[in-house]
Design an enzyme around this catalytic site. Structure first.
Site, short mmCIF file in Angstrom:
data_model
loop_
_atom_site.label_atom_id
_atom_site.label_comp_id
_atom_site.label_asym_id
_atom_site.label_seq_id
_atom_site.Cartn_x
_atom_site.Cartn_y
_atom_site.Cartn_z
N THR A 218 28.59 37.65 22.58
CA THR A 218 28.88 37.11 23.91
C THR A 218 27.63 36.62 24.63
O THR A 218 27.72 36.12 25.74
CB THR A 218 29.57 38.17 24.78
OG1 THR A 218 28.76 39.35 24.83
CG2 THR A 218 30.93 38.53 24.22
N GLY A 219 26.46 36.74 23.99
CA GLY A 219 25.22 36.26 24.59
C GLY A 219 25.06 34.76 24.41
O GLY A 219 25.85 34.09 23.76
N THR B 260 12.47 39.54 17.30
CA THR B 260 11.01 39.58 17.28
C THR B 260 10.51 40.82 18.00
O THR B 260 11.28 41.59 18.56
CB THR B 260 10.42 38.32 17.93
OG1 THR B 260 10.87 38.23 19.30
CG2 THR B 260 10.85 37.07 17.18
N PHE C 228 13.86 30.51 13.19
CA PHE C 228 14.63 29.93 12.09
C PHE C 228 14.61 28.41 12.08
O PHE C 228 15.31 27.78 11.31
CB PHE C 228 16.08 30.43 12.15
CG PHE C 228 16.24 31.82 11.58
CD1 PHE C 228 16.41 32.02 10.23
CD2 PHE C 228 16.19 32.93 12.41
CE1 PHE C 228 16.53 33.29 9.69
CE2 PHE C 228 16.32 34.21 11.90
CZ PHE C 228 16.49 34.39 10.53
N HIS D 137 7.01 28.71 27.27
CA HIS D 137 8.44 28.98 27.26
C HIS D 137 8.97 29.05 28.69
O HIS D 137 8.21 29.02 29.66
CB HIS D 137 8.73 30.32 26.56
CG HIS D 137 8.59 30.25 25.06
ND1 HIS D 137 7.38 30.31 24.43
CD2 HIS D 137 9.53 30.12 24.09
CE1 HIS D 137 7.55 30.22 23.12
NE2 HIS D 137 8.85 30.11 22.89
N LYS E 207 11.34 34.35 30.01
CA LYS E 207 10.86 35.04 28.80
C LYS E 207 10.00 36.25 29.21
O LYS E 207 9.11 36.13 30.05
CB LYS E 207 10.06 34.09 27.92
CG LYS E 207 9.73 34.68 26.55
CD LYS E 207 9.22 33.60 25.60
CE LYS E 207 8.88 34.16 24.24
NZ LYS E 207 10.05 34.78 23.58
N GLY F 183 6.98 35.62 19.86
CA GLY F 183 7.05 36.05 18.47
C GLY F 183 6.68 34.93 17.51
O GLY F 183 6.05 35.15 16.47
#
Length: 259
Positions: free
Chosen positions: A9-10, A89, A114, A145, A149, A155
Site C-alpha cells: 500500500t506504499g 538500503t 534497481f 534527493h 529523504k 544508499g
C-alpha cells in the site's frame, strides 16, 4: 509468475503492482500494516499482515520496506522456495551477514538501486577506480534527493562509493569522508568523498567525479521517475525464477560479466 509485494500500500508498492501486471505476471498479494490504505489497488489482491502468509502464495517477493524488517523477513522466507528481491538500503554489517547466510538456502537479489543505468554507473565507477590512481585522482560522489529523504548519503551513493573502493582495493569505511564542515584541513590522499543535497521532489541525482591536477571525468545519472526502480525490481524477480540459491545483484540480472 506469481509475485508478492511487501509494503503493497506504499508509494513504491503501488508502482510495483502496476509493473508486475505490465510484465504479464500475477500479483499474488502483498503485506501491509495499514489495510485501510488499500483503496485504489486492483480488486481482488489479497492482503497479509505477515511475510510468512504472503510466501505461501507466491514464487517471489519484492521488498522495498525497511532495514528493521530484514531479519524477520529472512526467517520467514528461508526454506519456502520463494525468491527474495530486496531493495532495502541502510543495512548494518550484521544484517548484511544475515543476508549472506540466508543466501545459502534461497535465491536473493539485493540491490541498493534497481535502475539499469545506476547499475552501469557502479560498474564504470569500479573500472575507473581501478584504472585511475588514488594518489592522482580524487573521487567525489554528489547526490541530491527530495526533501523527505531521511538518510544521507543515499544508499545508491554509498553503493557507488563501494564500487570505487572495490576498484581501488580498499575498504570504503577506511577512506570515506562525508559532510565536510569548518576547518577540515586539506583533503586526505585516497579519500572517497560524499556530499548530500536535499530539496523539492527530486527522485534521485548522482554524480561521480574523478579529478586530477590536469583533468576531470564525471559519471552522471538522473532518475526522472521512481517507476524505474519498480521496473528493474520486477525484471529481477522474473530473472530469479528457478535460479540456484545465492546472493545476486542487478549486475547478474543484466548479464554483466564479472570484473
Amino acid at each position: 509468475m506469481r509475485i508478492g509485494i511487501a509494503g503493497i500500500t506504499g508509494r513504491v508498492g503501488r508502482l510495483l503492482v502496476e509493473e508486475v501486471l505490465a510484465a504479464g505476471a500475477t500479483v499474488a498479494g502483498g503485506t501491509t500494516r495499514s489495510p485501510e490504505q488499500a483503496a485504489g489497488l486492483p480488486v481482488g489482491i489479497p492482503l497479509f499482515t505477515t511475510m510468512s502468509a504472503l510466501a505461501e502464495e507466491c514464487e517471489a517477493v519484492i521488498d522495498f520496506t525497511h532495514a528493521d524488517t530484514v531479519a524477520s523477513s529472512a526467517k520467514s522466507l528461508v526454506g519456502t522456495g520463494v525468491a527474495w528481491v530486496l531493495g532495502t538500503t541502510g543495512l548494518s554489517a550484521q544484517q548484511n551477514q544475515m543476508l549472506r547466510e540466508a543466501a545459502g538456502y534461497m535465491t536473493i537479489v539485493h540491490a541498493a538501486n534497481f535502475s539499469p543505468g545506476v547499475t552501469l554507473v557502479r560498474r564504470l565507477a569500479q573500472m575507473m577506480g581501478q584504472a585511475l590512481p588514488a594518489e592522482s585522482y580524487d573521487a567525489e560522489i554528489v547526490e541530491m534527493h527530495h526533501r523527505q529523504k531521511v538518510d544521507a548519503p543515499s544508499g545508491t551513493a554509498l553503493a557507488i562509493g563501494q564500487a570505487v573502493a572495490l576498484g581501488r582495493g580498499v575498504a570504503l569505511e577506511d577512506v570515506r569522508e562525508s559532510g565536510r564542515d569548518g576547518l577540515t584541513g586539506p583533503r586526505k590522499p585516497g579519500a572517497i568523498g560524499f556530499a548530500a543535497l536535499r530539496g523539492g521532489q527530486i527522485v534521485g541525482e548522482h554524480d561521480v567525479l574523478f579529478t586530477s591536477a590536469d583533468e576531470q571525468i564525471t559519471l552522471s545519472h538522473r532518475a526522472f521517475d521512481r517507476r524505474i526502480f519498480a521496473t528493474g525490481a520486477v525484471r529481477a524477480a522474473l530473472w530469479a525464477k528457478g535460479r540456484e540459491a545465492g546472493l545476486y545483484g542487478m549486475e547478474d540480472v543484466l548479464g554483466l560479466p564479472p570484473l
